[in-house]
Write an enzyme that holds these catalytic residues in place. Structure first.
Site, mmCIF file in Angstrom:
data_model
loop_
_atom_site.group_PDB
_atom_site.id
_atom_site.type_symbol
_atom_site.label_atom_id
_atom_site.label_comp_id
_atom_site.label_asym_id
_atom_site.label_seq_id
_atom_site.Cartn_x
_atom_site.Cartn_y
_atom_site.Cartn_z
ATOM 1 N N GLY A 44 0.844 -1.203 0.000
ATOM 2 C CA GLY A 44 0.000 0.000 0.000
ATOM 3 C C GLY A 44 0.873 1.244 0.000
ATOM 4 O O GLY A 44 0.466 2.311 -0.442
ATOM 5 N N ARG A 73 -2.552 -4.783 14.384
ATOM 6 C CA ARG A 73 -2.812 -5.903 13.480
ATOM 7 C C ARG A 73 -2.811 -7.249 14.204
ATOM 8 O O ARG A 73 -3.612 -8.125 13.874
ATOM 9 C CB ARG A 73 -1.749 -5.920 12.392
ATOM 10 C CG ARG A 73 -1.900 -4.769 11.462
ATOM 11 C CD ARG A 73 -0.712 -4.612 10.573
ATOM 12 N NE ARG A 73 -0.934 -3.452 9.728
ATOM 13 C CZ ARG A 73 -0.097 -3.054 8.802
ATOM 14 N NH1 ARG A 73 1.021 -3.720 8.583
ATOM 15 N NH2 ARG A 73 -0.367 -2.002 8.073
ATOM 16 N N ALA A 107 7.066 0.448 7.752
ATOM 17 C CA ALA A 107 8.045 -0.288 6.926
ATOM 18 C C ALA A 107 8.581 0.627 5.834
ATOM 19 O O ALA A 107 9.783 0.659 5.571
ATOM 20 C CB ALA A 107 7.403 -1.526 6.320
#
Ligand code: FAD
Length: 586
Positions: free
Chosen positions: A174, A411, A565
């Protein structure tokens, strides 16, 4: 040195027979790629293909590039569409080859069966040994950042990539990227963010297991990295919207145009071309070479079974990504994540380079910390980017029609919660009011078509239709949506304390999709210090070896927060590339 793969097209074509057609003619053919039809115009002369033009397609630009260059050349060279797909672009390859076959059928031309040995022989090989100042392994975001910075610091650089196409996870990502004090935040009224808060969130989000020195380097350099991407590489970001990923105390994730890493990798590749950095695909690093003093001075690699040596005067940057697409390795380090899990990751994310680093003396740390992404396609495992509507208010329901978790939680928390529900899956539901903000249906039209065709997604005018599709009891569904709507607005969610605030969902259209957790990110990897230098078990620097990106293991602790990230790979890729270039000067 210019590195090219040259096919002696005419000579190879002469090896193959094709049935004769009349005068030169151009015929269109169509096949189905990953994102719809691929239409080509094929010119035949004397029963042979002489040219292929791409007429219409909507494939991923970066992945499709090799199909429309290398594979196309091979088709012309062999007069055959009976060739292997480009790995990592299997569906696009198939669509392209089927389109050529379709055109040949319409033209009445019989294509050849490819002689793959002759094709290999016709390809000119690279020199067996070559020397550079810096060798970078892995052409994802970390590797490109390192290579570009090394080149700009005056080094000669080569970038090695084992797959036929560049990009790795960075391409299919993404690609939302966190940077505190970014240029969008003030437009959204966010004026109290800071690199320190970002660092705190990151450390806390990883349960205190990250290395605070490394985290601080990431957050302090995040804005500069984002500006480098925007102003130097030309990456376009949305100017009026940010993502609010779980575990963050402020909305700080920049969104690239198109909401995927294609925007980054296309710009990275263009900059590498402009700077004349050779990017050698299909080249797999197998072993790091050390000199008698223990310094890393090169890489042994293979391409199609042939051996190559790349000497590196300054050193080697390891940017080979994680191991989420290697189920055996995932299970070895975290037995709870077994065969039931699919992965969101690119096919090259198989982690064998971690063992290569270990053989060179690097310590691997935190290898058991493996993140599953909660909202993925139950059939293929890929991430449902379309369901990113969650960041703007979409709710998660179990088969009984009840919410069961705060949708913006971490998450790992969401994944655990989903796996505890009936069937181990959930439904993500949103309406046009939410869709108008997050635009995910508009941003991901091919996903929308694919998931709808797969039968896991539906667009509905009312909740009865949602209930019919999901088999959730309609009364419970209506009651949940009514309660959510009554608690709309920040601070009103009495059930799960939705940090951004629920949205009024009393009116359709509704969008609903089924989702499961899938292996997504491997937090463990090579231990590095704040200068991106690889370290041994004793904490000593391995001279000549730097590592950046998902291959490293000390930034994210037990759990990587969304958007961290991309910040990590660019910040540390840049640091590693500059340092390796500097080392070449001494
Ligand atoms: C679907 C998806 C969505 C994501 N969304 C986000 C997001 O929104 N924000 C965010 O911050 N993060 C996101 N991530 C995570 C993030 O994209 C990755 O962690 C990051 O891009 C990894 O970058 P990298 O350069 O370290 O590795 P990669 O981009 O994976 O690149 C590594 C490259 O090295 C190559 N390689 C491996 N071994 C060798 C070898 N031996 N020799 C030569 N080459 C080799 C691989 O083929 C690969 O091309 C997402 C990940 C996925 C899968």
């Amino acid at each position: 040195m210019k590195i090219r793969k040259i096919f002696v097209a005419a000579a190879v074509a002469a090896l193959f027979a094709g049935s004769a057609a009349a005068a030169p003619t151009t015929v269109e053919g169509t096949g189905v790629g990953k994102h719809g039809d691929v239409t080509v115009a094929v010119t035949f002369d004397g029963g042979k293909i002489t040219d292929i033009k791409i007429v219409k397609e909507q494939e991923n630009k970066v992945l499709a590039k090799k199909v429309y260059t290398d594979l196309k050349n091979d088709v012309v060279a062999t007069n055959s569409a009976d060739l292997d797909a480009i790995s990592g672009a299997t569906f696009t390859s198939k669509g392209f080859l089927d389109a050529v076959k379709d055109a040949a059928k319409k033209a009445g031309v019989t294509l050849s069966k490819a002689d793959k040995k002759a094709l290999k022989k016709a390809a000119k090989t690279l020199p067996a040994t070559s020397s550079y100042d810096v060798v970078v392994i892995g052409a994802g975001g970390a590797g490109f950042s390192a290579a570009i910075e090394a080149k700009n610091a005056g080094a000669s650089v080569v970038l090695l990539e084992k797959m036929p196409a560049v990009g790795g996870n960075s391409l299919i990502s993404g690609a939302e990227m966190n940077a505190a004090r970014n240029w969008v935040q003030p437009k959204l009224g966010i004026t109290d963010d800071s690199p320190e808060l970002h660092a705190e969130d990151t450390f806390k989000g990883g349960d205190g297991k990250g290395d605070m020195k490394v985290i601080n380097v990431m957050t302090q350099n995040a804005l500069d990295a984002a500006l480098w991407c925007r102003d130097y590489l030309g990456v376009r970001f949305e100017d009026d919207n940010l993502f609010f990923f779980g575990g963050h105390s402020r909305k700080r994730a920049l969104i690239p145009v198109g909401h995927t890493g294609t925007e980054f990798i296309a710009k990275f590749q263009a900059k590498a071309d402009e700077l004349g950095i050779p990017v050698i695909t299909n080249m797999k690093a197998e072993e790091l070479i050390k000199d008698k003093d223990g310094r890393v001075v090169g890489v042994k690699a293979t391409m199609h079974g042939e051996d190559y040596t790349f000497n590196a005067k300054g050193g080697v940057v390891l940017a080979t990504g994680g191991f989420g697409a290697n189920p055996q390795m995932v299970k070895k380090y975290n037995p709870k994540i077994d065969e039931r899990f699919k992965t969101t990751d690119a096919p090259g994310t198989t982690g064998e380079a971690l063992y290569m680093a270990e053989r060179a003396g690097a310590e691997l740390v935190n290898m058991g910390y493996i993140q599953t992404y909660p909202i993925c396609d139950p059939i293929s495992g890929v991430i449902e980017l379309i369901a990113d509507a969650r960041f703007d208010g979409a709710i998660m329901l179990n088969q009984e029609g009840k919410r069961f978790v705060e949708e913006l939680d971490r998450r790992d928390v969401l994944s655990e919660a989903i796996l505890k529900q009936t069937g181990g899956y959930c439904w993500v539901l949103w309406n046009d009011k939410i869709g108008a903000v997050s635009n995910t249906v508009k941003e991901h039209p091919t996903e929308y078509d694919a998931f709808t065709k797969q039968g896991i997604m539906k667009t509905c005018g009312d909740l009865k239709c949602v209930a019919d599709f999901t088999k959730i009891p309609q009364a419970q569904l209506e009651s949940t949506v009514k309660r959510v709507s009554s608690m709309a607005g920040k601070g009103n969610d009495k059930d799960f304390h939705h940090r951004a605030g629920l949205v009024d969902m009393s009116q359709g259209k509704y969008y609903v999709i089924k989702a499961v957790p899938s292996v997504h990110h491997t937090m463990g990897g090579v231990r590095i210090n704040e200068k991106a230098q690889a370290l041994t078990k004793d904490g000593a620097v391995i001279p000549g070896l730097w590592a950046a990106g998902e291959v490293t293991g000390v930034t994210h602790g037990t759990n990587r927060l969304g958007g961290n990230a991309y910040t990590d790979i660019i910040v540390f890729g840049r640091i590693a590339g500059k340092a390796a270039a500097e080392a070449a000067k001494h």
